[in-house]
Design an enzyme around this catalytic site. Structure first.
Site, PDB file in Angstrom:
ATOM      1  N   ALA A   7       0.870  -1.172   0.000  1.00  0.00           N
ATOM      2  CA  ALA A   7       0.000   0.000   0.000  1.00  0.00           C
ATOM      3  C   ALA A   7       0.905   1.219   0.000  1.00  0.00           C
ATOM      4  CB  ALA A   7      -0.910   0.004   1.227  1.00  0.00           C
ATOM      5  N   MET A   9       0.644   4.263   0.821  1.00  0.00           N
ATOM      6  CA  MET A   9       0.647   5.165   1.963  1.00  0.00           C
ATOM      7  C   MET A   9       1.387   4.590   3.164  1.00  0.00           C
ATOM      8  SD  MET A   9      -3.172   4.966   3.624  1.00  0.00           S
ATOM      9  CE  MET A   9      -2.676   5.945   5.023  1.00  0.00           C
ATOM     10  N   SER A  10       1.690   3.299   3.138  1.00  0.00           N
ATOM     11  CA  SER A  10       2.320   2.634   4.274  1.00  0.00           C
ATOM     12  C   SER A  10       3.810   2.919   4.322  1.00  0.00           C
ATOM     13  CB  SER A  10       2.094   1.120   4.171  1.00  0.00           C
ATOM     14  OG  SER A  10       3.038   0.402   4.932  1.00  0.00           O
ATOM     15  N   PRO A  11       4.321   3.508   5.400  1.00  0.00           N
ATOM     16  CA  PRO A  11       5.763   3.728   5.502  1.00  0.00           C
ATOM     17  C   PRO A  11       6.595   2.442   5.372  1.00  0.00           C
ATOM     18  CG  PRO A  11       4.626   5.079   7.113  1.00  0.00           C
ATOM     19  CD  PRO A  11       3.596   4.159   6.509  1.00  0.00           C
TER      20      PRO A  11
END
Length: 215
Positions: A7, A9-11
């Site tokens: 994903a 947006m996931s760091p």
């Protein structure tokens, strides 16, 4: 070509993707929309019973936990010794920062931010202060180095910048940490593929987190 379920947006996903860019391995990108529950679909659970991202499938190896993915990619596909050195002491310093990110830095951000973002709680100033304590430690770790560990960028930089850039996107004030802000700008301009990997995810994360955490 390894399959990479992620994903943007996931760091942790961005950290692993940055490692892949750094070692020059192409990934077969398979985005997972967490908001639609795609990580809990039967097909994905069959690949990863913990249904978390990132997940890497490389031949007969299926791997999750982002930092394990990072060190695997560096070991399997790295073309020189500077990115994930075999010298035991240098590698230990890199791995210390990977564990620091997982168990302290990103963990403290999560404990501060995620109750607000996912459970509609009010931001807790005490939890924010523990995050700043961890950022102070990172600022100290960077003393005397061009990068996180020594004079070359390593796995540690890819992992840490994915976290710290997300803190910045969420409105965490980094201005008191002069070494972090200098290092962060260097990562943004010098790490291979930084803009390609980060721009979309950071924009989503900003829209998702900044307003909620500023209340």
């Amino acid at each position: 070509m390894p399959d990479f379920y992620y994903a943007s947006m996931s760091p942790p996903c961005r950290g692993a993707h940055l490692v892949a860019k750094a070692v020059g391995v192409d990934l077969n990108l398979k985005p997972i929309d967490l908001s639609k529950g795609e990580h809990k679909s039967p097909d994905f659970v069959a690949i990863n019973p913990q249904h978390c991202v990132p997940t890497l499938v490389d031949g007969d190896l299926t791997l999750w936990e982002s930092r394990a993915i990072c060190t695997y990619l560096a070991s399997q596909y790295g073309k020189n010794d500077s990115f994930y050195p075999t010298n035991p002491k240098t590698r230990a310093r890199i791995e210390r920062l990977l564990y620091f990110d997982m168990g302290t830095l990103y963990d403290r951000f999560g404990k501060y931010a995620y109750p607000v973002l996912f459970s509609s709680e009010r931001p807790d100033p005490a939890k924010l202060e523990t995050l700043h304590e961890a950022l102070g430690w990172l600022n100290d770790f960077l003393a005397g180095n061009s990068w996180a560990v020594g004079d070359d960028y390593t796995v540690a930089d890819c992992v840490l910048v994915a976290s710290v850039s997300s803190f910045e996107a969420a409105g965490i004030d980094l201005s008191r940490y002069s070494r972090i802000t200098t290092w962060l700008e260097k990562c943004k301009t010098s790490l291979p593929g930084y803009d390609e990997v980060s721009t979309q995810g950071i924009a989503i994360f900003t829209g998702f987190a900044k307003e909620a955490l500023s209340k």
